[in-house]
Design an enzyme around this catalytic site. Structure first.
Site, PDB file in Angstrom:
ATOM      1  N   GLU A  82      33.428  33.126  21.985  1.00 23.10           N
ATOM      2  CA  GLU A  82      33.536  32.904  20.539  1.00 23.10           C
ATOM      3  C   GLU A  82      32.301  32.193  19.996  1.00 23.10           C
ATOM      4  O   GLU A  82      31.858  32.469  18.879  1.00 23.10           O
ATOM      5  CB  GLU A  82      34.807  32.130  20.204  1.00 23.10           C
ATOM      6  N   GLU A 122      31.539  43.179  19.840  1.00 16.81           N
ATOM      7  CA  GLU A 122      32.363  42.788  20.980  1.00 16.81           C
ATOM      8  C   GLU A 122      31.719  43.144  22.311  1.00 16.81           C
ATOM      9  O   GLU A 122      31.737  42.345  23.251  1.00 16.81           O
ATOM     10  CB  GLU A 122      33.754  43.407  20.862  1.00 16.81           C
TER      11      GLU A 122
END
Length: 858
Positions: free
Chosen positions: A303, A325
């Site tokens: 993150e 991602e």
């Protein structure tokens, strides 16, 4: 028929830029006992043809105005998904006021209530389309805006957080207060975050390479704040690692993380205010296994790394999800590999890829890394997008080499900072280092896992490696083309084990031959070729190894991953009947474990891996018999256990319980100890039962305790019921540990479907907490023998049906485990199809209906 049952597809080819840009957003969220009132002010400017459309869902519109004029109903159109302003000016200050009900929002999207009583909090989840459940907005990733957020709530909620930097705080009367936050970095709405809660905070600081002093804050309920230290250290490690490896420093004055128990995902990278599932942020030796503790570090890193690969540079549209991602998963895997054995990290990455992503590629849910269409974007948060997306980036990094890959990523950050971009933009930036990377674009467009086959020929000092590739044709997609496949290759001498040559081969056609000249072998020796080292491409390998050469590779490969890979290939050959010498495998395990016991026990433990039932099932396109596959797998493990009975006891005794340390060596010792305890019990070792009780009673950490607890349950030891009760009583106030209590029981082959149903009927089985739901249903999905029965499917699909109305995102993800139903034998296949078709008549959500439509199209 309702709109929910006739979902419409959205296509990448139809992309058009937004008609209006939003320069600034002023948001005011006022929380009350039964509802929240949300007021927004948007500074909008036309940038393309089209109407001014604001997206909204489950919002009660109170008022809308443009440039200070309140609009009448004749001046706008309102439906269940959008608010369209008629004849809007090119420059418009649009203000809306809506009422939302976060207290009854069970979807865990938008603003919703998490927890009850002392743990009650209100949090947001806006990726991918949750922001439209908070206020009307052009809720798409290519609308980047500057946000100022005001939060107001009763003083009982002392924690009021939003993205960016705190600019003001104050009181509203005697019983309410507010904060105002400003985020100077333009971001898309999916990165918005807000938290209204009563939390404790752990604080620290980090000074960037540029001299910026950043306040670091981790928020959790009071009983969990002492479990945030591992995450805090991981955050600081991540910040330094990103500076050292990518030259990326943090850009705000504050970085916050909030832990919440009710969260569909692992975590969310909201700009400057990350919201995490408690399972991915809380860790202590007493309550978290080594595996979960290491996962906390990896998710914290993931993150944080999104700050640049996802936030500062974001996706133009949701078809580009793999852009942020895939790159970020690759980055967090690289980070993790620097903090433990790189070989073990690679084994872990590939094991996940094979069990989850290869299964997607092999079934009806196969899709490209960058999809061409979707009905519900939440359904594309898949292993293909994440894990295969990461493998493509890894291929590019390996192909370019460290220096050129850094040159390309530097160009990417410099060129696109502050923009919403595409996969093509990413490859374009990397091409400044080598234009050949543009040839990797088909990897993003083509579904299916390539099968890489080949063999070797040799004569005197010349070795020829033959390679070929083939990808199955996935229905409704173009015929597959040859892909560029980097194949990291080494040659060893069969007699001496000497490494003779290493080279990265690049297969770009259907087949090719690669020549190694000047290979000098020992007398009577032959070349042993090791291909796809370190799993250099996401392919299924069917190389023509002899059994003897696989044994040699386990013995002398210098690359740890390929030692594991060679062992896995031998095990698979035994399981499928082409290799019957289990004593040879046991002998290898003896030799290698003796070698690695003191230096790399974690790698030794992983060499005992046996492919899961789910992974083995992928070998069948029809007539899959779960009972037969499990029986064969169980037989192999029992034979290995019996063959190693004496050595397993000796090794176990050489790994005594010691004071807890969080080091790779200590984690490896604990993992190997648990593997050996299980083998000893399976072999009928007379002393192993007492050792299991002793390990549980004297454990210094959760890895030791849960390892013993799981063994006690799996082997149905005499005191099982006492230890089940003891474990629950000891950790009754630790929700994540009780999750492990549920999961350990549900996973056991000795636990019946009725037993799992009974667990799900307990008062502490909370259907609103995804972590708890996955403990049982995830376990059932991992036990095909039980899942693919009428009783198993009835339990599983009843849960999907129940969740369809409250949390459709979770329901759809659970349903994906059934995607290869059509490979079963005739009777089981007919039963599965009937049950899935019955479910389709009962559900409403786009999430579940899209999966069912795809799954039933065989």
């Amino acid at each position: 028929m309702s709109q929910a049952t006739t979902p419409q597809k959205i296509y990448l080819k139809d992309y058009t830029p937004p008609a209006y840009a939003v320069k600034k957003v002023d948001l005011d969220i006022c929380l009350y006992e039964q509802q929240a009132i949300v007021s927004s002010r948007l500074e909008m400017t036309r940038q393309a043809a089209g109407e001014l459309v604001l997206l909204g869902r489950d919002l009660q519109l109170q008022q809308v105005s443009v440039n200070g004029e309140v609009l009448s109903p004749a001046q706008f159109r309102l439906d269940s998904e959008s608010l369209t302003l008629i004849d809007a000016p090119d420059r418009a200050i649009v203000e809306t006021k809506v009422i939302i009900k976060p207290q009854t929002n069970t979807t865990l999207e938008g603003l919703y209530q998490s927890g009850l009583d002392d743990e009650m909090m209100f949090v947001t989840q806006c990726e991918p389309e949750g922001f439209r459940k908070i206020t009307f907005f052009p809720d798409r990733p290519d609308v980047l805006s500057e946000y100022t957020t005001r939060l107001e709530a009763p003083k009982t909620f002392k924690t009021l957080l939003a993205n960016g930097n705190l600019v003001e705080a104050g009181e509203v009367g005697d019983d309410r207060h507010y904060t105002i936050w400003h985020d100077p970095t333009k971001k898309p709405s999916y990165l918005f975050a807000a938290v209204i809660a009563n939390l404790q905070v752990l604080q620290d600081h980090y000074t960037t390479s540029g001299g910026r002093k950043v306040l670091l804050e981790l928020y959790a309920v009071s009983q969990d704040i002492d479990k945030c230290h591992v995450a805090m250290q991981a955050l600081k490690d991540s910040m330094k690692w990103d500076e050292d490896n990518y030259g990326r420093a943090y850009d705000l004055d504050r970085y916050m993380i909030v832990a919440t128990s009710q969260f569909n995902m692992g975590a969310m990278e909201n700009k400057g205010l990350n919201i995490f599932n408690t399972s991915c942020v809380l860790s202590s030796p007493e309550t978290a296994t080594d595996e979960r503790s290491f996962n906390v570090k990896a998710v914290i890193a993931h993150e944080y790394f999104h700050n640049w690969t996802g936030n500062r540079i974001t996706c133009r549209d949701w078809f580009q999800l793999c852009l942020k991602e895939g790159f970020t998963v690759f980055r967090d895997q690289s980070f993790s590999g620097d903090f433990r054995s790189k070989a073990v990290q690679r084994i872990e990455d590939v094991a996940i890829l094979r069990s989850a992503q290869f299964a997607e590629d092999a079934g009806t849910l196969a899709h490209p890394v960058r999809p061409e269409s979707f009905v519900e974007i939440n359904n594309f948060y898949t292993a293909t997008v994440y894990e295969k997306g990461a493998e493509i980036v890894r291929m590019l990094a390996n192909f370019l080499g460290k220096e050129k890959f850094r040159q390309g990523t530097d160009e990417y950050f410099a060129r696109y900072d502050g923009q919403a971009v595409t996969v093509e933009d990413f490859l374009s930036a990397l091409s400044v280092a080598d234009e050949r990377v543009l040839a990797f674009m088909p990897w993003y467009r083509q579904p299916g896992t390539p099968v890489l086959s080949g063999g070797v020929q040799y004569e005197q000092d010349k070795v020829v490696v033959r390679l070929a590739q083939k990808t199955r044709h996935v229905p409704n997609y173009d015929a597959p083309v040859a892909l560029p496949i980097p194949v990291d290759t080494a040659i060893f001498d069969s007699n001496t084990g000497q490494l003779l040559a290493e080279k990265m081969l690049l297969l770009t056609t259907d087949s090719a031959e690669f020549v190694f000249d000047g290979i000098q072998l020992s007398e009577g020796g032959h070349p042993v070729v090791s291909v796809l080292r370190n799993f250099s491409a996401p392919v299924r390998l069917e190389f023509d190894y002899s059994d003897e050469d696989l044994v040699r590779l386990v013995s002398f490969e210098t690359e740890g991953f390929n030692r594991w890979q060679a062992m896995q290939t031998l095990v698979n050959r035994w399981l499928f009947g082409s290799f019957d010498n289990v004593d040879s495998i046991a002998g290898l395990l003896k030799t290698v474990t003796d070698e690695l016991l003191d230096c790399d026990p974690m790698l030794a433990a992983r060499l005992f891996d046996v492919p899961s039932q789910k992974e083995l099932a992928m070998a069948y396109d029809s007539d899959y018999d779960p009972v037969a596959v499990k029986a064969r797998r169980d037989e192999f493990i029992k034979l290995i256990a019996c063959a190693l009975a004496d050595k397993a006891t000796t090794w176990y005794q050489a790994l005594p319980i010691q004071a807890y340390e969080d080091t790779p060596l200590a984690r490896g010792r604990r993992l190997l100890r648990n593997v050996l305890l299980d083998l000893r019990l399976l072999a009928g070792d007379a002393t192993a039962e007492q050792d299991a009780y002793y390990q549980y009673d004297n454990a210094t950490c959760m890895s030791e305790r849960l390892g013993a607890f799981t063994a006690i349950i799996n082997h149905d030891l005499g005191k099982k019921s006492l230890y089940i009760a003891n474990f629950y009583e000891k950790f009754a106030n630790e929700n994540l540990v009780i999750d492990a209590w549920f999961n350990a029981q549900a996973l056991s082959s000795r636990t019946s479907i009725d037993d799992i149903a009974a667990l799900m009927q307990r008062q502490d089985y909370d259907w609103n907490t995804p972590n708890r739901v996955r403990t049982t249903l995830g376990a059932l999905a991992a036990k095909p023998v039980q899942l693919w029965t009428q009783q198993g499917m009835a339990l599983y699909l009843s849960a999907v049906e129940r969740l369809d109305g409250s949390n459709p995102l979770l329901a759809a993800r659970l349903l994906s485990a059934l995607a290869r139903w059509y490979t079963l034998g005739d009777d089981a296949k007919a039963m599965a199809q009937f049950n899935l078709e019955q479910l389709k008549q009962k559900v409403q959500s786009k999430n579940v209906l899209e999966f069912l439509d795809n799954m039933l199209t065989v």
